[in-house]
Scaffold this active site. Structure first.
Site, PDB file in Angstrom:
ATOM      1  CG  MET A  96      -0.550   0.477   0.894  1.00  0.00           C
ATOM      2  SD  MET A  96      -1.363  -0.580   2.133  1.00  0.00           S
ATOM      3  CE  MET A  96      -2.548   0.563   2.845  1.00  0.00           C
ATOM      4  CB  ILE A 152       4.462  -5.934   5.385  1.00  0.00           C
ATOM      5  CG1 ILE A 152       4.388  -7.238   4.580  1.00  0.00           C
ATOM      6  CG2 ILE A 152       5.804  -5.844   6.122  1.00  0.00           C
ATOM      7  CD1 ILE A 152       5.390  -7.316   3.450  1.00  0.00           C
ATOM      8  N   GLY A 182      -0.356   3.427   6.717  1.00  0.00           N
ATOM      9  CA  GLY A 182       0.445   3.054   5.558  1.00  0.00           C
ATOM     10  C   GLY A 182       1.408   1.923   5.819  1.00  0.00           C
ATOM     11  CB  SER A 183       2.803  -0.617   5.963  1.00  0.00           C
ATOM     12  OG  SER A 183       3.931  -1.452   6.102  1.00  0.00           O
ATOM     13  NE  ARG A 184       6.636  -4.181   0.671  1.00  0.00           N
ATOM     14  CZ  ARG A 184       7.362  -3.416  -0.170  1.00  0.00           C
ATOM     15  NH1 ARG A 184       8.043  -2.385   0.287  1.00  0.00           N
ATOM     16  NH2 ARG A 184       7.405  -3.688  -1.434  1.00  0.00           N
TER      17      ARG A 184
END
Length: 223
Positions: A96, A152, A182-184
């Site tokens: 993301m 995560i 954001g991130s994943r």
């Protein structure tokens, strides 16, 4: 039409402009615009077929995308919480970007049977950081098997929010959490699922179909 809270903030930001403090007013407008962009939470309409699995996270802006699809074994981090029988699964991982919608949604309908928050580091979420980064696991039990959603944290995203609790029933597309900035998100599915997306796909959380339950099929080829 702007939400009431956003309208109030915009009104406040105009005050410095009225008194000639243009730089402060412009800065306030910029900050408000960023916050409205980041915390937006549009409605999504999931498909009706009960055997379909939808994306839990957005990956549509700039670098956001599905960047890993692979089979994972029983040694994969947290997978024993998803599949206590020691079986493996299929991983669909979505990166993301800071410009994507950050609300995460239930990929399936079912009962939340397990959640776990694991403290960790805040490395860039593009690398294989599941073993080291802060993460949050949500396991949903369905008629077809368990499904895991792993939020995560990353270098910028340093706060994971979970909206659901163990014992709750969720419908596909329901809001289950959020990763700020954001991130994943890793989606872990039973081995007999049929994957319907490819690496590089740009999913929309709550709407994009990523896989299908296929209980009659013992093994699925994942490329």
């Amino acid at each position: 039409m702007l939400p009431k809270r956003a309208s109030f903030l915009v009104s406040v930001a105009t005050i410095p402009l009225l008194f000639g403090y243009h730089a402060i007013g412009i800065l306030m407008f910029t900050v408000i615009a960023f916050m409205m962009q980041f915390f937006r939470d549009p409605d999504r309409i999931p498909p009706s077929d009960e055997d379909l699995i939808i994306a839990p996270a957005d990956g549509r802006r700039l670098s956001g995308k599905i960047d890993r699809i692979e089979r994972v074994g029983s040694d994969y981090p947290l997978i024993d919480r998803i599949f206590p029988d020691g079986s493996g699964g299929i991983l669909i991982s979505t990166f993301m970007s800071p410009f994507d919608v950050h609300v995460n949604r239930a990929p399936v309908s079912g009962k939340v049977i397990y959640t776990e928050h694991v403290d960790g580091r805040f490395q860039v979420a593009r690398s294989r950081v599941l073993t080291e980064n802060e993460k949050n696991l949500i396991v949903i039990k369905t008629d077809y098997g368990n499904v895991g959603v792993i939020q995560i944290a990353g270098f910028v995203a340093r706060r994971i929010v979970q909206y659901v609790k163990e014992g709750e029933y969720v419908e596909r597309g329901d809001r289950i959490g959020m990763i700020r900035f954001g991130s994943r998100v890793d989606l872990v599915l039973p081995e007999n699922c049929e994957v319907l997306v490819k690496t590089g796909s740009r999913p929309m959380a709550g709407e994009t179909v990523v896989a299908r339950f296929n209980p009659g099929k013992k093994r699925v080829n994942v490329q």
